[in-house]
Design a protein around this motif. Structure first.
Motif, PDB file in Angstrom:
ATOM      1  N   ASP A  33       0.724  -1.068  -0.074  1.00 18.65           N
ATOM      2  CA  ASP A  33       0.031   0.223  -0.060  1.00 18.65           C
ATOM      3  C   ASP A  33       0.834   1.301   0.045  1.00 18.65           C
ATOM      4  N   ALA A  34       1.864   1.264   0.836  1.00 24.78           N
ATOM      5  CA  ALA A  34       2.896   2.314   0.966  1.00 24.78           C
ATOM      6  C   ALA A  34       3.618   2.561  -0.347  1.00 24.78           C
ATOM      7  N   VAL A  35       3.806   1.548  -1.052  1.00 24.29           N
ATOM      8  CA  VAL A  35       4.543   1.447  -2.421  1.00 24.29           C
ATOM      9  C   VAL A  35       3.721   2.217  -3.445  1.00 24.29           C
ATOM     10  N   ARG A  36       2.261   1.819  -3.493  1.00 24.80           N
ATOM     11  CA  ARG A  36       1.456   2.303  -4.256  1.00 24.80           C
ATOM     12  C   ARG A  36       1.297   3.829  -4.105  1.00 24.80           C
ATOM     13  N   GLU A  37       1.369   4.257  -2.913  1.00 29.32           N
ATOM     14  CA  GLU A  37       1.136   5.655  -2.500  1.00 29.32           C
ATOM     15  C   GLU A  37       2.524   6.445  -3.040  1.00 29.32           C
ATOM     16  N   ARG A  38       3.567   5.892  -2.756  1.00 31.76           N
ATOM     17  CA  ARG A  38       4.826   6.471  -3.437  1.00 31.76           C
ATOM     18  C   ARG A  38       5.051   6.657  -4.681  1.00 31.76           C
ATOM     19  N   HIS A  39       4.578   5.415  -5.470  1.00 30.70           N
ATOM     20  CA  HIS A  39       4.710   5.222  -7.069  1.00 30.70           C
ATOM     21  C   HIS A  39       3.486   5.167  -7.818  1.00 30.70           C
ATOM     22  N   PRO A  40       2.546   6.029  -7.637  1.00 31.57           N
ATOM     23  CA  PRO A  40       1.204   5.644  -8.409  1.00 31.57           C
ATOM     24  C   PRO A  40       1.605   5.628  -9.898  1.00 31.57           C
ATOM     25  N   GLY A  41       0.632   5.061 -10.789  1.00 31.50           N
ATOM     26  CA  GLY A  41       0.748   4.905 -11.999  1.00 31.50           C
ATOM     27  C   GLY A  41       1.487   3.420 -12.265  1.00 31.50           C
ATOM     28  N   GLU A  42       2.339   3.557 -13.114  1.00 31.75           N
ATOM     29  CA  GLU A  42       2.811   2.302 -13.862  1.00 31.75           C
ATOM     30  C   GLU A  42       3.401   1.435 -12.829  1.00 31.75           C
ATOM     31  N   LEU A  43       3.936   1.585 -11.721  1.00 31.21           N
ATOM     32  CA  LEU A  43       4.401   0.326 -10.644  1.00 31.21           C
ATOM     33  C   LEU A  43       3.222  -0.192 -10.270  1.00 31.21           C
ATOM     34  N   THR A  44       1.929   0.626 -10.038  1.00 29.73           N
ATOM     35  CA  THR A  44       0.576   0.130  -9.405  1.00 29.73           C
ATOM     36  C   THR A  44       0.307  -1.045 -10.578  1.00 29.73           C
ATOM     37  N   ARG A  45       0.447  -0.919 -11.923  1.00 28.51           N
ATOM     38  CA  ARG A  45       0.122  -1.806 -12.626  1.00 28.51           C
ATOM     39  C   ARG A  45       0.737  -3.137 -12.586  1.00 28.51           C
ATOM     40  N   VAL A  46       2.175  -2.755 -12.752  1.00 31.39           N
ATOM     41  CA  VAL A  46       3.145  -3.881 -12.686  1.00 31.39           C
ATOM     42  C   VAL A  46       2.937  -4.565 -11.589  1.00 31.39           C
ATOM     43  N   LEU A  47       2.655  -4.174 -10.377  1.00 29.92           N
ATOM     44  CA  LEU A  47       2.346  -4.976  -9.009  1.00 29.92           C
ATOM     45  C   LEU A  47       1.429  -5.965  -9.213  1.00 29.92           C
ATOM     46  N   LEU A  48       0.286  -5.803 -10.063  1.00 30.60           N
ATOM     47  CA  LEU A  48      -0.596  -6.927 -10.274  1.00 30.60           C
ATOM     48  C   LEU A  48      -0.119  -7.995 -10.933  1.00 30.60           C
ATOM     49  N   ARG A  49       0.853  -8.050 -11.600  1.00 34.46           N
ATOM     50  CA  ARG A  49       1.505  -9.260 -12.251  1.00 34.46           C
ATOM     51  C   ARG A  49       2.614  -9.789 -11.562  1.00 34.46           C
ATOM     52  N   CYS A  50       2.868  -9.109 -10.589  1.00 34.33           N
ATOM     53  CA  CYS A  50       4.282  -9.710  -9.813  1.00 34.33           C
ATOM     54  C   CYS A  50       4.043 -10.778  -8.694  1.00 34.33           C
ATOM     55  N   SER A  51       4.988 -11.557  -8.608  1.00 35.21           N
ATOM     56  CA  SER A  51       5.239 -12.457  -7.391  1.00 35.21           C
ATOM     57  C   SER A  51       5.999 -11.744  -6.416  1.00 35.21           C
ATOM     58  N   PHE A  52       6.070 -12.238  -5.217  1.00 36.36           N
ATOM     59  CA  PHE A  52       6.826 -11.714  -4.081  1.00 36.36           C
ATOM     60  C   PHE A  52       7.605 -12.946  -3.184  1.00 36.36           C
ATOM     61  N   LEU A  53       8.714 -12.233  -2.933  1.00 34.21           N
ATOM     62  CA  LEU A  53       9.530 -13.070  -1.783  1.00 34.21           C
ATOM     63  C   LEU A  53       9.591 -12.490  -0.518  1.00 34.21           C
ATOM     64  N   VAL A  54       9.351 -12.957   0.588  1.00 31.26           N
ATOM     65  CA  VAL A  54       9.558 -12.171   1.947  1.00 31.26           C
ATOM     66  C   VAL A  54      10.709 -13.016   2.667  1.00 31.26           C
ATOM     67  N   ASN A  55      11.758 -12.387   2.667  1.00 30.12           N
ATOM     68  CA  ASN A  55      12.914 -13.196   3.337  1.00 30.12           C
ATOM     69  C   ASN A  55      13.187 -14.546   2.586  1.00 30.12           C
ATOM     70  N   ASP A  56      13.554 -14.295   1.338  1.00 29.59           N
ATOM     71  CA  ASP A  56      13.540 -15.468   0.585  1.00 29.59           C
ATOM     72  C   ASP A  56      12.627 -16.634   0.308  1.00 29.59           C
ATOM     73  N   GLU A  57      11.527 -16.263   1.082  1.00 28.89           N
ATOM     74  CA  GLU A  57      10.366 -17.399   0.914  1.00 28.89           C
ATOM     75  C   GLU A  57       9.333 -16.961   0.016  1.00 28.89           C
ATOM     76  N   PRO A  58       8.852 -17.796  -0.961  1.00 25.31           N
ATOM     77  CA  PRO A  58       7.676 -17.264  -2.030  1.00 25.31           C
ATOM     78  C   PRO A  58       6.597 -16.978  -0.929  1.00 25.31           C
ATOM     79  N   VAL A  59       5.560 -15.937  -1.482  1.00 29.93           N
ATOM     80  CA  VAL A  59       4.477 -15.571  -0.852  1.00 29.93           C
ATOM     81  C   VAL A  59       3.456 -16.495  -1.367  1.00 29.93           C
ATOM     82  N   GLY A  60       3.497 -16.557  -2.676  1.00 34.16           N
ATOM     83  CA  GLY A  60       2.440 -17.748  -3.340  1.00 34.16           C
ATOM     84  C   GLY A  60       1.230 -17.118  -3.411  1.00 34.16           C
ATOM     85  N   LYS A  61      -0.043 -17.949  -3.084  1.00 34.09           N
ATOM     86  CA  LYS A  61      -1.220 -17.241  -3.247  1.00 34.09           C
ATOM     87  C   LYS A  61      -1.677 -16.979  -1.731  1.00 34.09           C
TER      88      LYS A  61
END
Length: 84
Positions: A33-61
């Motif tokens: 949410d904070a990222v979307r606030e700081r970087h409105p626009g293209e990054l918000t759209r890119v995040l919809l397609r991203c996967s995430f690792l938190v401390n090297d562990e996949p977030v998955g679904k």
């Protein structure tokens, strides 16, 4: 509330205009949410397609509000990659 680093890769890095930045959040959802606030626009759209690792562990679904962040941790933002 934990602090750590968000690292952007490929299209996310281009859209954010930086390779990494700090977070201060309790969950992945709060950090994004904070990222979307700081970087409105293209990054918000890119995040919809991203996967995430938190401390090297996949977030998955898992719901992002159920993924806790840790002090000194890392969040990797990984857009889909082409190729092998």
């Amino acid at each position: 509330m934990a602090t750590g680093t968000i690292r952007y890769w490929a299209a996310a890095k281009a859209a954010a205009g930086t390779a990494e930045e700090p977070y201060s959040a309790g969950t992945l959802a709060e950090a994004l949410d904070a990222v979307r606030e700081r970087h409105p626009g293209e990054l918000t759209r890119v995040l919809l397609r991203c996967s995430f690792l938190v401390n090297d562990e996949p977030v998955g679904k898992r719901p992002h509000d159920a993924v806790p962040l840790t002090e000194g941790g890392t969040v990797e933002v990984l857009p889909p990659f082409a190729g092998g």
